[in-house]
Design a protein around this motif. Structure first.
Motif, mmCIF file in Angstrom:
data_model
loop_
_atom_site.group_PDB
_atom_site.id
_atom_site.type_symbol
_atom_site.label_atom_id
_atom_site.label_comp_id
_atom_site.label_asym_id
_atom_site.label_seq_id
_atom_site.Cartn_x
_atom_site.Cartn_y
_atom_site.Cartn_z
ATOM 1 N N THR A 131 0.831 -1.209 0.000
ATOM 2 C CA THR A 131 0.000 0.000 0.000
ATOM 3 C C THR A 131 0.864 1.257 0.000
ATOM 4 O O THR A 131 0.573 2.228 -0.708
ATOM 5 N N SER A 143 -5.111 7.024 5.169
ATOM 6 C CA SER A 143 -4.756 6.833 3.758
ATOM 7 C C SER A 143 -4.331 5.391 3.488
ATOM 8 O O SER A 143 -4.739 4.787 2.485
ATOM 9 N N ASN A 194 -6.609 2.428 1.297
ATOM 10 C CA ASN A 194 -6.084 1.868 0.046
ATOM 11 C C ASN A 194 -5.576 0.434 0.199
ATOM 12 O O ASN A 194 -5.102 -0.160 -0.776
#
Length: 564
Positions: free
Chosen positions: A16, A63, A67
Protein backbone atom coordinates in the motif's frame (compact mmCIF):
# COMPACT_ATOMS: atom_id res chain seq x y z
CA UNK A 1 2.06 -18.64 14.06
CA UNK A 2 1.62 -14.95 14.84
CA UNK A 3 4.89 -14.29 13.01
CA UNK A 4 3.37 -15.67 9.77
CA UNK A 5 0.30 -13.50 10.23
CA UNK A 6 2.45 -10.49 11.03
CA UNK A 7 4.49 -11.04 7.85
CA UNK A 8 1.26 -11.10 5.81
CA UNK A 9 0.12 -7.85 7.40
CA UNK A 10 3.54 -6.24 6.82
CA UNK A 11 3.42 -7.27 3.16
CA UNK A 12 -0.01 -5.65 2.74
CA UNK A 13 1.15 -2.40 4.37
CA UNK A 14 4.34 -2.30 2.27
CA UNK A 15 2.39 -2.80 -0.95
CA UNK A 16 0.00 0.00 0.00
CA UNK A 17 2.85 2.40 0.85
CA UNK A 18 4.42 1.67 -2.55
CA UNK A 19 1.05 2.21 -4.26
CA UNK A 20 0.78 5.60 -2.55
CA UNK A 21 4.25 6.47 -3.83
CA UNK A 22 5.75 6.92 -0.37
CA UNK A 23 9.19 5.86 0.76
CA UNK A 24 9.01 2.58 2.65
CA UNK A 25 10.39 2.64 6.24
CA UNK A 26 13.24 0.26 7.06
CA UNK A 27 11.06 -1.70 9.48
CA UNK A 28 7.32 -1.98 10.00
CA UNK A 29 6.45 -3.15 13.50
CA UNK A 30 3.26 -4.84 14.64
CA UNK A 31 2.01 -5.52 18.14
CA UNK A 32 -0.92 -7.26 19.82
CA UNK A 33 -3.27 -4.57 21.19
CA UNK A 34 -4.19 -4.76 24.90
CA UNK A 35 -7.89 -4.72 24.03
CA UNK A 36 -9.40 -7.04 21.34
CA UNK A 37 -11.75 -4.21 20.33
CA UNK A 38 -8.63 -2.46 19.01
CA UNK A 39 -7.85 -5.32 16.65
CA UNK A 40 -5.95 -8.59 16.75
CA UNK A 41 -2.79 -6.94 15.41
CA UNK A 42 -1.90 -3.28 15.07
CA UNK A 43 0.84 -1.14 13.58
CA UNK A 44 1.97 2.40 14.34
CA UNK A 45 3.77 2.78 10.99
CA UNK A 46 1.98 6.13 10.51
CA UNK A 47 4.23 7.61 13.22
CA UNK A 48 7.31 6.44 11.30
CA UNK A 49 6.13 8.09 8.09
CA UNK A 50 4.93 11.36 9.64
CA UNK A 51 8.29 13.16 9.76
CA UNK A 52 9.14 12.26 6.16
CA UNK A 53 5.72 13.02 4.68
CA UNK A 54 5.13 16.09 6.85
CA UNK A 55 1.59 14.88 7.50
CA UNK A 56 -0.51 14.02 10.51
CA UNK A 57 -0.10 10.35 11.62
CA UNK A 58 -3.91 10.12 11.77
CA UNK A 59 -4.23 11.18 8.11
CA UNK A 60 -1.46 8.80 7.08
CA UNK A 61 -3.12 5.88 8.88
CA UNK A 62 -6.44 6.64 7.18
CA UNK A 63 -4.76 6.83 3.76
CA UNK A 64 -3.08 3.46 4.23
CA UNK A 65 -6.22 1.77 5.57
CA UNK A 66 -8.35 3.24 2.78
CA UNK A 67 -6.08 1.87 0.05
CA UNK A 68 -5.08 -1.41 1.69
CA UNK A 69 -6.22 -4.68 0.14
CA UNK A 70 -7.44 -6.91 2.97
CA UNK A 71 -6.11 -10.44 2.50
CA UNK A 72 -6.84 -13.75 4.24
CA UNK A 73 -6.85 -14.51 7.15
CA UNK A 74 -7.75 -10.88 7.97
CA UNK A 75 -11.37 -9.83 7.67
CA UNK A 76 -11.29 -6.07 8.22
CA UNK A 77 -8.82 -3.24 8.81
CA UNK A 78 -9.74 -0.13 10.80
CA UNK A 79 -7.96 2.92 12.11
CA UNK A 80 -8.00 4.18 15.65
CA UNK A 81 -6.24 7.52 15.66
CA UNK A 82 -2.74 6.92 14.22
CA UNK A 83 -2.98 3.12 14.60
CA UNK A 84 -3.98 0.69 11.85
CA UNK A 85 -5.80 -2.28 13.38
CA UNK A 86 -6.14 -5.67 11.68
CA UNK A 87 -8.98 -8.04 12.62
CA UNK A 88 -8.83 -11.80 11.94
CA UNK A 89 -11.47 -13.70 10.05
CA UNK A 90 -12.55 -15.97 12.96
CA UNK A 91 -13.13 -19.07 10.83
CA UNK A 92 -9.91 -18.84 8.82
CA UNK A 93 -7.88 -17.94 11.90
CA UNK A 94 -9.34 -20.84 13.90
CA UNK A 95 -8.56 -23.28 11.11
CA UNK A 96 -4.96 -22.05 10.89
CA UNK A 97 -4.38 -22.45 14.62
CA UNK A 98 -5.95 -25.91 14.88
CA UNK A 99 -3.96 -27.13 11.87
CA UNK A 100 -0.70 -25.64 13.21
CA UNK A 101 -0.82 -27.24 16.66
CA UNK A 102 0.62 -30.73 16.19
CA UNK A 103 2.46 -32.88 18.77
CA UNK A 104 5.74 -31.05 18.07
CA UNK A 105 4.13 -27.60 18.27
CA UNK A 106 6.75 -25.00 19.20
CA UNK A 107 9.60 -26.75 17.38
CA UNK A 108 10.80 -24.13 14.91
CA UNK A 109 12.85 -24.39 11.74
CA UNK A 110 16.45 -25.51 12.24
CA UNK A 111 19.14 -22.84 12.18
CA UNK A 112 22.69 -23.56 11.13
CA UNK A 113 24.11 -22.07 14.31
CA UNK A 114 25.77 -23.76 17.30
CA UNK A 115 25.56 -22.32 20.80
CA UNK A 116 27.69 -23.47 23.73
CA UNK A 117 25.75 -22.65 26.88
CA UNK A 118 27.56 -22.98 30.20
CA UNK A 119 25.48 -23.22 33.33
CA UNK A 120 25.52 -24.44 36.94
CA UNK A 121 29.33 -24.93 37.18
CA UNK A 122 29.17 -24.99 40.99
CA UNK A 123 32.46 -25.53 42.79
CA UNK A 124 32.85 -29.25 43.61
CA UNK A 125 33.15 -28.68 47.35
CA UNK A 126 29.74 -29.89 48.49
CA UNK A 127 26.19 -30.63 47.36
CA UNK A 128 24.17 -28.30 45.17
CA UNK A 129 22.13 -25.92 47.31
CA UNK A 130 19.42 -23.40 46.53
CA UNK A 131 22.09 -20.76 45.98
CA UNK A 132 23.09 -22.73 42.86
CA UNK A 133 19.63 -23.68 41.68
CA UNK A 134 18.72 -20.49 39.86
CA UNK A 135 21.76 -20.83 37.62
CA UNK A 136 20.92 -24.46 36.83
CA UNK A 137 17.22 -23.87 36.16
CA UNK A 138 17.71 -20.77 34.02
CA UNK A 139 20.50 -22.48 32.08
CA UNK A 140 18.63 -25.72 31.42
CA UNK A 141 15.36 -23.97 30.53
CA UNK A 142 17.17 -21.57 28.20
CA UNK A 143 18.95 -24.49 26.49
CA UNK A 144 15.58 -26.19 25.93
CA UNK A 145 14.09 -22.97 24.56
CA UNK A 146 17.02 -22.34 22.22
CA UNK A 147 16.81 -25.90 20.90
CA UNK A 148 13.10 -25.45 20.28
CA UNK A 149 13.91 -22.23 18.42
CA UNK A 150 16.08 -24.27 16.05
CA UNK A 151 19.58 -23.73 17.43
CA UNK A 152 22.15 -26.50 17.97
CA UNK A 153 22.90 -26.25 21.68
CA UNK A 154 25.61 -27.92 23.73
CA UNK A 155 25.38 -27.44 27.49
CA UNK A 156 28.61 -27.48 29.46
CA UNK A 157 29.52 -27.61 33.14
CA UNK A 158 32.88 -25.98 33.82
CA UNK A 159 34.60 -27.96 36.56
CA UNK A 160 36.79 -25.87 38.86
CA UNK A 161 39.21 -28.68 39.78
CA UNK A 162 42.30 -26.50 40.30
CA UNK A 163 40.88 -24.00 42.77
CA UNK A 164 41.89 -23.31 46.33
CA UNK A 165 38.73 -24.95 47.66
CA UNK A 166 39.75 -28.34 46.25
CA UNK A 167 43.26 -27.88 47.64
CA UNK A 168 41.67 -27.24 51.05
CA UNK A 169 39.75 -30.52 50.85
CA UNK A 170 42.92 -32.39 49.80
CA UNK A 171 44.74 -30.82 52.77
CA UNK A 172 41.92 -32.05 55.00
CA UNK A 173 42.26 -35.59 53.71
CA UNK A 174 46.00 -35.45 54.37
CA UNK A 175 45.92 -33.81 57.80
CA UNK A 176 42.58 -34.30 59.54
CA UNK A 177 41.33 -37.44 61.18
CA UNK A 178 38.28 -37.53 58.97
CA UNK A 179 36.68 -40.71 57.67
CA UNK A 180 34.10 -40.34 54.94
CA UNK A 181 30.99 -42.44 55.41
CA UNK A 182 31.25 -45.10 52.65
CA UNK A 183 27.44 -45.27 52.56
CA UNK A 184 27.02 -41.49 52.40
CA UNK A 185 26.72 -39.41 49.26
CA UNK A 186 30.07 -38.20 47.98
CA UNK A 187 29.09 -34.55 47.62
CA UNK A 188 27.65 -34.46 51.14
CA UNK A 189 30.77 -36.06 52.66
CA UNK A 190 33.04 -33.66 50.75
CA UNK A 191 30.92 -30.75 51.97
CA UNK A 192 31.33 -31.87 55.60
CA UNK A 193 35.09 -32.08 55.20
CA UNK A 194 35.23 -28.66 53.53
CA UNK A 195 33.35 -27.17 56.47
CA UNK A 196 35.80 -28.75 58.92
CA UNK A 197 38.82 -27.39 57.04
CA UNK A 198 37.32 -23.90 57.18
CA UNK A 199 36.96 -24.27 60.94
CA UNK A 200 40.63 -25.30 61.16
CA UNK A 201 41.66 -22.28 59.07
CA UNK A 202 39.86 -19.96 61.46
CA UNK A 203 41.70 -21.47 64.40
CA UNK A 204 45.09 -21.81 62.64
CA UNK A 205 45.58 -19.21 59.86
CA UNK A 206 49.09 -20.56 59.18
CA UNK A 207 47.47 -23.55 57.45
CA UNK A 208 46.91 -21.28 54.44
CA UNK A 209 50.59 -21.59 53.50
CA UNK A 210 50.33 -25.39 53.42
CA UNK A 211 47.26 -25.20 51.18
CA UNK A 212 49.05 -22.77 48.84
CA UNK A 213 51.91 -25.24 48.61
CA UNK A 214 49.56 -28.07 47.66
CA UNK A 215 48.01 -25.89 44.96
CA UNK A 216 51.42 -24.92 43.53
CA UNK A 217 52.66 -28.51 43.50
CA UNK A 218 49.50 -29.71 41.78
CA UNK A 219 49.74 -27.09 39.02
CA UNK A 220 53.51 -27.00 38.47
CA UNK A 221 54.63 -30.58 39.19
CA UNK A 222 51.44 -32.66 39.23
CA UNK A 223 52.78 -35.78 41.00
CA UNK A 224 50.56 -38.84 40.30
CA UNK A 225 49.45 -39.34 43.92
CA UNK A 226 48.38 -35.72 44.32
CA UNK A 227 46.64 -35.71 40.94
CA UNK A 228 44.76 -38.85 41.97
CA UNK A 229 43.57 -37.18 45.19
CA UNK A 230 42.37 -34.06 43.38
CA UNK A 231 40.56 -36.11 40.73
CA UNK A 232 38.89 -38.41 43.29
CA UNK A 233 37.66 -35.49 45.38
CA UNK A 234 36.17 -33.71 42.37
CA UNK A 235 34.72 -36.86 40.81
CA UNK A 236 33.14 -37.88 44.11
CA UNK A 237 31.45 -34.50 44.37
CA UNK A 238 30.40 -34.38 40.73
CA UNK A 239 28.70 -37.77 41.00
CA UNK A 240 26.42 -36.28 43.65
CA UNK A 241 25.88 -33.10 41.63
CA UNK A 242 24.83 -35.16 38.60
CA UNK A 243 22.42 -37.25 40.69
CA UNK A 244 20.80 -34.11 42.08
CA UNK A 245 20.65 -32.49 38.64
CA UNK A 246 18.87 -35.54 37.20
CA UNK A 247 16.25 -35.26 39.94
CA UNK A 248 15.62 -31.74 38.61
CA UNK A 249 15.43 -33.05 35.00
CA UNK A 250 18.79 -31.46 34.18
CA UNK A 251 21.53 -33.25 32.23
CA UNK A 252 24.69 -31.58 30.91
CA UNK A 253 26.07 -32.56 27.50
CA UNK A 254 29.68 -32.23 28.65
CA UNK A 255 31.84 -31.55 31.70
CA UNK A 256 34.93 -29.45 30.91
CA UNK A 257 37.67 -29.65 33.57
CA UNK A 258 39.69 -26.46 33.89
CA UNK A 259 42.91 -28.41 34.43
CA UNK A 260 42.86 -29.44 30.77
CA UNK A 261 43.73 -25.87 29.78
CA UNK A 262 46.82 -25.96 32.01
CA UNK A 263 47.90 -29.46 31.00
CA UNK A 264 47.47 -28.99 27.21
CA UNK A 265 49.33 -25.67 27.13
CA UNK A 266 46.28 -23.56 26.23
CA UNK A 267 46.72 -21.26 29.21
CA UNK A 268 50.41 -20.72 28.46
CA UNK A 269 49.52 -19.74 24.89
CA UNK A 270 47.02 -17.23 26.28
CA UNK A 271 49.73 -15.65 28.44
CA UNK A 272 52.09 -15.52 25.44
CA UNK A 273 49.40 -13.87 23.29
CA UNK A 274 48.82 -11.27 26.01
CA UNK A 275 52.54 -10.68 26.66
CA UNK A 276 52.71 -7.29 24.93
CA UNK A 277 49.75 -6.03 26.99
CA UNK A 278 50.74 -7.33 30.44
CA UNK A 279 52.85 -5.94 33.28
CA UNK A 280 54.95 -8.03 35.67
CA UNK A 281 55.43 -6.73 39.19
CA UNK A 282 54.79 -8.98 42.16
CA UNK A 283 52.06 -10.53 40.03
CA UNK A 284 51.40 -10.65 36.28
CA UNK A 285 48.44 -8.43 35.39
CA UNK A 286 46.60 -6.72 32.56
CA UNK A 287 46.10 -2.96 33.04
CA UNK A 288 42.55 -2.12 31.90
CA UNK A 289 42.41 1.61 32.70
CA UNK A 290 42.44 2.48 28.98
CA UNK A 291 39.22 0.50 28.70
CA UNK A 292 37.52 2.36 31.52
CA UNK A 293 38.09 -0.36 34.14
CA UNK A 294 40.14 0.71 37.15
CA UNK A 295 40.71 -2.80 38.53
CA UNK A 296 43.47 -4.71 36.77
CA UNK A 297 43.03 -8.34 35.65
CA UNK A 298 45.54 -10.45 37.58
CA UNK A 299 46.73 -13.42 35.52
CA UNK A 300 49.23 -15.19 37.81
CA UNK A 301 49.99 -15.12 41.53
CA UNK A 302 53.37 -14.10 42.96
CA UNK A 303 54.38 -17.78 43.09
CA UNK A 304 53.67 -18.16 39.37
CA UNK A 305 50.48 -20.22 39.71
CA UNK A 306 47.45 -19.32 37.63
CA UNK A 307 44.17 -17.91 38.82
CA UNK A 308 40.63 -18.98 37.98
CA UNK A 309 40.32 -15.94 35.69
CA UNK A 310 43.33 -17.05 33.61
CA UNK A 311 42.02 -20.56 33.14
CA UNK A 312 38.53 -19.17 32.48
CA UNK A 313 40.01 -17.05 29.69
CA UNK A 314 41.47 -20.17 28.08
CA UNK A 315 38.11 -21.92 28.47
CA UNK A 316 36.23 -19.05 26.81
CA UNK A 317 38.66 -19.06 23.90
CA UNK A 318 38.01 -22.81 23.59
CA UNK A 319 34.24 -22.18 23.57
CA UNK A 320 34.45 -19.35 21.04
CA UNK A 321 36.48 -21.55 18.65
CA UNK A 322 33.96 -24.39 18.89
CA UNK A 323 30.70 -22.48 18.50
CA UNK A 324 28.96 -19.62 16.74
CA UNK A 325 27.71 -18.11 20.00
CA UNK A 326 28.82 -18.43 23.62
CA UNK A 327 26.24 -18.03 26.39
CA UNK A 328 27.09 -17.92 30.11
CA UNK A 329 24.70 -17.99 33.07
CA UNK A 330 26.30 -16.10 35.95
CA UNK A 331 25.46 -14.43 39.24
CA UNK A 332 25.37 -10.63 39.22
CA UNK A 333 28.55 -10.55 41.31
CA UNK A 334 30.50 -11.64 38.20
CA UNK A 335 29.82 -8.46 36.21
CA UNK A 336 33.25 -6.91 36.75
CA UNK A 337 35.01 -10.21 36.07
CA UNK A 338 33.12 -10.61 32.78
CA UNK A 339 33.93 -7.04 31.71
CA UNK A 340 37.60 -7.81 32.33
CA UNK A 341 37.41 -11.16 30.57
CA UNK A 342 35.71 -9.70 27.48
CA UNK A 343 38.54 -7.21 26.98
CA UNK A 344 41.25 -9.88 27.38
CA UNK A 345 39.31 -12.25 25.16
CA UNK A 346 39.11 -9.61 22.43
CA UNK A 347 42.88 -9.15 22.57
CA UNK A 348 43.44 -12.87 21.83
CA UNK A 349 40.79 -13.07 19.11
CA UNK A 350 37.94 -14.75 20.99
CA UNK A 351 34.19 -14.16 20.75
CA UNK A 352 32.60 -12.07 23.46
CA UNK A 353 30.12 -14.19 25.45
CA UNK A 354 26.47 -13.27 25.87
CA UNK A 355 25.85 -13.35 29.60
CA UNK A 356 22.61 -13.83 31.49
CA UNK A 357 23.16 -12.31 34.94
CA UNK A 358 20.83 -13.31 37.75
CA UNK A 359 20.30 -12.02 41.26
CA UNK A 360 20.65 -14.43 44.13
CA UNK A 361 18.21 -16.49 46.12
CA UNK A 362 18.20 -16.05 49.86
CA UNK A 363 16.27 -17.66 52.67
CA UNK A 364 13.93 -15.49 54.74
CA UNK A 365 16.49 -15.67 57.55
CA UNK A 366 19.43 -14.56 55.38
CA UNK A 367 22.06 -15.58 52.84
CA UNK A 368 23.60 -19.02 52.40
CA UNK A 369 27.20 -20.16 52.55
CA UNK A 370 28.80 -23.56 51.93
CA UNK A 371 31.82 -22.37 53.89
CA UNK A 372 29.69 -21.65 56.96
CA UNK A 373 27.56 -24.75 56.42
CA UNK A 374 24.40 -22.63 56.18
CA UNK A 375 22.32 -23.83 53.25
CA UNK A 376 19.41 -25.97 52.13
CA UNK A 377 20.60 -28.57 49.65
CA UNK A 378 18.67 -29.05 46.43
CA UNK A 379 17.97 -32.64 47.47
CA UNK A 380 16.42 -31.44 50.72
CA UNK A 381 14.40 -28.94 48.72
CA UNK A 382 13.10 -31.65 46.35
CA UNK A 383 12.32 -34.00 49.24
CA UNK A 384 10.38 -31.30 51.07
CA UNK A 385 8.51 -30.27 47.93
CA UNK A 386 7.62 -33.90 47.18
CA UNK A 387 6.35 -34.52 50.73
CA UNK A 388 4.19 -31.41 50.65
CA UNK A 389 2.77 -32.40 47.27
CA UNK A 390 2.12 -35.92 48.56
CA UNK A 391 0.26 -34.57 51.59
CA UNK A 392 -1.93 -32.50 49.28
CA UNK A 393 -2.63 -35.51 47.07
CA UNK A 394 -3.59 -37.61 50.11
CA UNK A 395 -6.37 -35.08 50.72
CA UNK A 396 -7.40 -34.46 47.12
CA UNK A 397 -7.01 -37.94 45.62
CA UNK A 398 -7.14 -40.57 48.40
CA UNK A 399 -8.32 -43.19 45.89
CA UNK A 400 -4.99 -43.21 44.01
CA UNK A 401 -2.54 -46.06 44.57
CA UNK A 402 0.64 -45.33 46.54
CA UNK A 403 2.97 -45.67 43.55
CA UNK A 404 0.85 -43.33 41.44
CA UNK A 405 0.59 -40.78 44.24
CA UNK A 406 4.35 -40.86 44.82
CA UNK A 407 5.08 -40.43 41.12
CA UNK A 408 2.66 -37.51 40.74
CA UNK A 409 4.03 -35.90 43.92
CA UNK A 410 7.59 -35.97 42.50
CA UNK A 411 6.41 -34.37 39.26
CA UNK A 412 4.48 -31.67 41.13
CA UNK A 413 7.32 -31.03 43.60
CA UNK A 414 10.04 -30.59 40.99
CA UNK A 415 7.68 -28.57 38.80
CA UNK A 416 6.89 -26.23 41.69
CA UNK A 417 10.59 -25.53 42.31
CA UNK A 418 11.50 -25.06 38.66
CA UNK A 419 8.51 -22.83 37.93
CA UNK A 420 9.02 -20.70 41.06
CA UNK A 421 12.55 -19.91 39.84
CA UNK A 422 11.71 -19.57 36.12
CA UNK A 423 8.72 -17.26 36.43
CA UNK A 424 10.69 -14.16 37.42
CA UNK A 425 13.09 -12.06 35.39
CA UNK A 426 16.68 -13.02 36.37
CA UNK A 427 17.33 -9.42 37.44
CA UNK A 428 14.90 -9.80 40.34
CA UNK A 429 16.09 -11.01 43.71
CA UNK A 430 14.24 -14.05 45.11
CA UNK A 431 13.55 -14.80 48.75
CA UNK A 432 12.68 -18.49 48.74
CA UNK A 433 9.38 -19.07 50.52
CA UNK A 434 8.00 -22.59 50.84
CA UNK A 435 4.33 -21.64 50.87
CA UNK A 436 4.61 -19.59 47.68
CA UNK A 437 6.71 -22.12 45.79
CA UNK A 438 4.55 -25.10 46.68
CA UNK A 439 1.08 -23.57 46.55
CA UNK A 440 -1.47 -25.71 44.72
CA UNK A 441 -3.74 -22.75 44.12
CA UNK A 442 -1.40 -20.82 41.83
CA UNK A 443 1.82 -21.29 39.94
CA UNK A 444 2.98 -24.53 38.40
CA UNK A 445 0.48 -26.88 40.05
CA UNK A 446 -2.38 -24.92 38.52
CA UNK A 447 -0.80 -25.23 35.07
CA UNK A 448 -0.20 -28.96 35.50
CA UNK A 449 -3.79 -29.32 36.72
CA UNK A 450 -5.08 -27.66 33.53
CA UNK A 451 -3.17 -30.27 31.52
CA UNK A 452 -4.57 -33.08 33.67
CA UNK A 453 -8.09 -31.67 33.19
CA UNK A 454 -7.66 -31.74 29.42
CA UNK A 455 -6.38 -35.33 29.54
CA UNK A 456 -9.28 -36.45 31.74
CA UNK A 457 -11.87 -34.88 29.46
CA UNK A 458 -10.33 -36.50 26.36
CA UNK A 459 -10.29 -39.90 28.11
CA UNK A 460 -14.08 -39.75 28.30
CA UNK A 461 -14.33 -39.89 24.50
CA UNK A 462 -12.05 -42.77 23.57
CA UNK A 463 -13.33 -42.78 20.00
CA UNK A 464 -12.03 -39.22 19.41
CA UNK A 465 -8.97 -39.19 17.13
CA UNK A 466 -7.69 -35.65 16.44
CA UNK A 467 -5.60 -36.77 13.46
CA UNK A 468 -8.71 -37.97 11.64
CA UNK A 469 -10.85 -34.88 12.14
CA UNK A 470 -12.04 -33.37 8.85
CA UNK A 471 -11.69 -29.60 9.21
CA UNK A 472 -14.37 -29.02 6.57
CA UNK A 473 -16.87 -30.82 8.78
CA UNK A 474 -16.39 -28.44 11.70
CA UNK A 475 -18.79 -25.63 12.48
CA UNK A 476 -16.80 -22.43 13.00
CA UNK A 477 -19.84 -20.16 12.96
CA UNK A 478 -20.75 -18.14 16.06
CA UNK A 479 -17.81 -19.34 18.14
CA UNK A 480 -17.81 -18.44 21.82
CA UNK A 481 -15.58 -15.52 22.85
CA UNK A 482 -13.69 -17.83 25.23
CA UNK A 483 -12.94 -20.20 22.34
CA UNK A 484 -11.51 -17.35 20.27
CA UNK A 485 -9.49 -16.06 23.23
CA UNK A 486 -8.03 -19.54 23.80
CA UNK A 487 -7.13 -19.91 20.11
CA UNK A 488 -5.39 -16.52 20.13
CA UNK A 489 -3.39 -17.56 23.18
CA UNK A 490 -2.38 -20.87 21.59
CA UNK A 491 -1.29 -19.04 18.43
CA UNK A 492 1.32 -16.99 20.32
CA UNK A 493 3.50 -19.95 21.37
CA UNK A 494 6.02 -19.84 18.50
CA UNK A 495 6.45 -16.08 18.86
CA UNK A 496 7.11 -16.51 22.60
CA UNK A 497 9.82 -19.06 21.79
CA UNK A 498 11.42 -16.87 19.13
CA UNK A 499 11.45 -13.81 21.38
CA UNK A 500 12.71 -15.73 24.43
CA UNK A 501 15.53 -17.30 22.39
CA UNK A 502 16.50 -13.90 20.94
CA UNK A 503 16.46 -12.18 24.34
CA UNK A 504 17.99 -15.15 26.24
CA UNK A 505 15.16 -15.06 28.78
CA UNK A 506 12.93 -17.89 29.99
CA UNK A 507 10.47 -16.08 32.25
CA UNK A 508 8.24 -15.17 29.25
CA UNK A 509 7.81 -18.91 28.61
CA UNK A 510 6.78 -19.44 32.25
CA UNK A 511 4.36 -16.54 32.12
CA UNK A 512 2.95 -17.80 28.82
CA UNK A 513 2.35 -21.30 30.26
CA UNK A 514 0.28 -19.70 33.01
CA UNK A 515 -1.66 -17.66 30.42
CA UNK A 516 -2.49 -20.75 28.36
CA UNK A 517 -3.64 -22.64 31.45
CA UNK A 518 -5.75 -19.64 32.49
CA UNK A 519 -7.37 -19.32 29.06
CA UNK A 520 -8.06 -23.06 28.98
CA UNK A 521 -9.56 -23.09 32.48
CA UNK A 522 -11.94 -20.25 31.60
CA UNK A 523 -13.03 -22.15 28.48
CA UNK A 524 -13.31 -25.45 30.39
CA UNK A 525 -15.50 -23.99 33.13
CA UNK A 526 -17.87 -22.00 30.91
CA UNK A 527 -18.12 -23.72 27.52
CA UNK A 528 -19.80 -27.15 27.27
CA UNK A 529 -17.82 -29.71 25.29
CA UNK A 530 -19.15 -33.28 25.39
CA UNK A 531 -22.73 -33.41 24.11
CA UNK A 532 -22.64 -29.85 22.72
CA UNK A 533 -23.53 -29.05 19.12
CA UNK A 534 -19.84 -28.17 18.57
CA UNK A 535 -18.43 -31.23 20.36
CA UNK A 536 -15.86 -32.21 17.73
CA UNK A 537 -14.48 -28.68 17.34
CA UNK A 538 -14.26 -28.21 21.10
CA UNK A 539 -12.63 -31.61 21.68
CA UNK A 540 -10.03 -30.58 19.12
CA UNK A 541 -9.50 -27.32 20.99
CA UNK A 542 -9.05 -29.25 24.25
CA UNK A 543 -6.46 -31.49 22.60
CA UNK A 544 -4.54 -28.54 21.13
CA UNK A 545 -4.54 -26.89 24.58
CA UNK A 546 -3.16 -30.09 26.11
CA UNK A 547 -0.32 -30.16 23.59
CA UNK A 548 0.56 -26.49 24.04
CA UNK A 549 0.55 -26.62 27.85
CA UNK A 550 2.68 -29.78 27.82
CA UNK A 551 5.20 -28.36 25.34
CA UNK A 552 5.43 -25.03 27.16
CA UNK A 553 6.14 -26.77 30.47
CA UNK A 554 8.66 -29.04 28.76
CA UNK A 555 10.68 -25.96 27.79
CA UNK A 556 10.93 -25.28 31.53
CA UNK A 557 11.99 -28.86 32.27
CA UNK A 558 8.64 -29.60 33.92
CA UNK A 559 6.59 -32.73 33.36
CA UNK A 560 2.85 -32.61 32.72
CA UNK A 561 0.97 -35.35 34.60
CA UNK A 562 -2.18 -36.74 33.00
CA UNK A 563 -3.77 -37.09 36.43
CA UNK A 564 -3.63 -34.93 39.56
Amino acid sequence: MYKKLENKAIESVKNTIQTLGWEEPSEIKFEIPPNPNMGDMATSVAFQLASTLKKSPVDIAQSIAGNLEVKSPFKTVETKGPYINFFFDPELFSRMVLESVQEDYGLLEEKNEKIILEHTSANPNGPLHIGHIRNAIIGDSLARTLRSAGYQVETQYYVNDMGRQIAMIVWGLQNLDYQMDPKGRGDVEIGKLYFQVNQELKAKPEIKGQIDSILKTYEKENPPELESMFKKVVRKCLDGVEDTSRRMNIVHDDFIWESQFVRDGSMEKILEALDEYTTQNEVLYLDLTDYGIEKELILTRSDGTSLYSTRDLAYHLFKSKNSDQVVDILGSDHKLAIDQLKIALGLVGGKSPDVVFYEFITLPEGSMSTRRGVFISVDELIDEATQRALAELETRRPELGEDEKNNIAKIIGVGAIRYYISRLSPEKHIVFKWDEALSFERGCASIQYAHARACKLLEKVSEFNPSKVDMDSLDFQNMDTLEIDLLKTLARFSTIIEDSARDLRVHPVAQYALEVAGAFNKFYKSVPVIGSDKELLRLLLVDKSRITIRNALDLLGIESPSSM
